[in-house]
Scaffold this active site. Structure first.
Site, short mmCIF file in Angstrom:
data_model
loop_
_atom_site.label_atom_id
_atom_site.label_comp_id
_atom_site.label_asym_id
_atom_site.label_seq_id
_atom_site.Cartn_x
_atom_site.Cartn_y
_atom_site.Cartn_z
N HIS A 67 -8.41 8.21 2.50
CA HIS A 67 -7.77 9.53 2.46
C HIS A 67 -8.81 10.59 2.21
CE1 HIS A 67 -7.53 7.70 -1.56
NE2 HIS A 67 -7.67 8.92 -2.06
N ASN A 100 -13.05 9.85 -1.93
CA ASN A 100 -13.58 8.93 -2.93
C ASN A 100 -13.60 7.53 -2.33
OD1 ASN A 100 -13.81 10.93 -4.96
ND2 ASN A 100 -11.61 10.78 -5.35
N CYS A 158 0.48 3.49 3.06
CA CYS A 158 1.13 2.94 4.26
C CYS A 158 2.62 3.24 4.20
CB CYS A 158 0.90 1.43 4.35
SG CYS A 158 -0.73 0.96 4.96
N HIS A 200 -4.06 1.17 8.33
CA HIS A 200 -4.58 0.86 6.99
C HIS A 200 -6.08 0.61 7.06
CE1 HIS A 200 -4.48 -0.28 2.82
NE2 HIS A 200 -5.30 -1.28 3.12
N CYS A 223 0.85 -1.20 0.00
CA CYS A 223 0.00 0.00 0.00
C CYS A 223 0.89 1.24 0.00
CB CYS A 223 -0.91 0.00 1.23
SG CYS A 223 -1.78 1.56 1.44
N HIS A 233 -9.22 14.36 0.66
CA HIS A 233 -8.63 15.43 -0.14
C HIS A 233 -9.08 16.76 0.48
CE1 HIS A 233 -7.83 12.89 -3.85
NE2 HIS A 233 -8.73 12.14 -3.25
N ASP A 278 -0.76 16.49 -2.50
CA ASP A 278 -1.07 15.51 -3.55
C ASP A 278 -0.04 15.64 -4.68
OD1 ASP A 278 -3.97 13.96 -4.46
OD2 ASP A 278 -2.46 14.34 -6.00
N HIS A 333 -6.49 3.15 0.35
CA HIS A 333 -6.17 3.50 1.75
C HIS A 333 -6.94 4.79 2.00
CE1 HIS A 333 -2.97 3.80 5.14
NE2 HIS A 333 -3.74 4.87 5.27
P1 DGP Z 1 -8.18 8.96 -5.19
O1 DGP Z 1 -8.43 9.03 -6.66
O2 DGP Z 1 -9.30 9.62 -4.38
O3 DGP Z 1 -7.86 7.57 -4.73
O4 DGP Z 1 -6.90 9.88 -4.94
C1 DGP Z 1 -5.62 9.41 -4.83
C2 DGP Z 1 -4.70 10.60 -4.88
O5 DGP Z 1 -3.43 10.20 -4.42
C3 DGP Z 1 -4.49 11.19 -6.27
O6 DGP Z 1 -4.99 12.53 -6.27
C4 DGP Z 1 -3.00 11.17 -6.48
C5 DGP Z 1 -2.45 10.92 -5.11
N1 DGP Z 1 -1.24 10.11 -5.07
C6 DGP Z 1 -1.10 8.85 -5.56
N2 DGP Z 1 0.14 8.39 -5.33
C7 DGP Z 1 0.79 9.39 -4.63
C8 DGP Z 1 2.09 9.50 -4.10
O7 DGP Z 1 2.94 8.62 -4.20
N3 DGP Z 1 2.40 10.68 -3.47
C9 DGP Z 1 1.49 11.69 -3.35
N4 DGP Z 1 1.89 12.80 -2.71
N5 DGP Z 1 0.25 11.61 -3.83
C10 DGP Z 1 -0.10 10.47 -4.47
#
Ligand code: DGP
Length: 112
Positions: A98, A85, A6, A45, A3, A100, A29, A96
């Site tokens: 989260h 989401n 994680c 997690h 993950c 926004h 992000d 995982h």
């Molecule tokens: P969602 O589509 O709601 O699952 O959003 C996942 C978000 O996570 C997406 O906007 C991009 C972000 N993201 C994915 N991988 C990484 C990462 O390795 N680092 C950072 N900072 N953000 C990430």
């Protein structure tokens, strides 16, 4: 468990950190959709909001207690939108939980 969030929470993968405490981590992000776009994750997690239970809901409470501080530290002075989401129809890409935090400009009323 493979993950990415994680690994970010453990510091194995670096992130542009905004805030951290015992329960959660907030970081920018990697693919911002608004001028300020921060993700807040629990250090446990939890797959999504659909998997919040009486056993793990303290992480969600702690996240929401921290959000005003996170928003200030991120510079979200004019307000912000909180989005989580959940599942395929919502296009959740990282499994995982989260949140926004999005802002830094006037956001459109409609999500589309
Ligand atoms: P969602 O589509 O709601 O699952 O959003 C996942 C978000 O996570 C997406 O906007 C991009 C972000 N993201 C994915 N991988 C990484 C990462 O390795 N680092 C950072 N900072 N953000 C990430």
């Amino acid at each position: 468990m493979d993950c990415i969030f994680c690994k970010i929470a453990e510091g194995v993968i670096p992130s542009n950190k905004v805030y951290e405490d015992e329960y959660c981590l907030a970081f920018h992000d990697i693919n911002p959709q608004t001028p300020i776009h921060v993700l807040v994750i629990p250090k446990a997690h939890i797959v999504s909001a659909d998997e919040v239970t009486v056993e793990n809901s303290a992480f969600v409470t702690k996240i929401f207690e921290a959000i005003p501080t996170i928003a200030k530290q991120a510079g979200l002075v004019g307000g912000y939108r909180i989005i989580s989401n959940c599942g395929e129809d919502a296009c959740q890409s990282v499994k995982h939980l989260h949140f926004h935090l999005m802002g830094g400009k006037k956001l459109p009323e409609q999500m589309g």
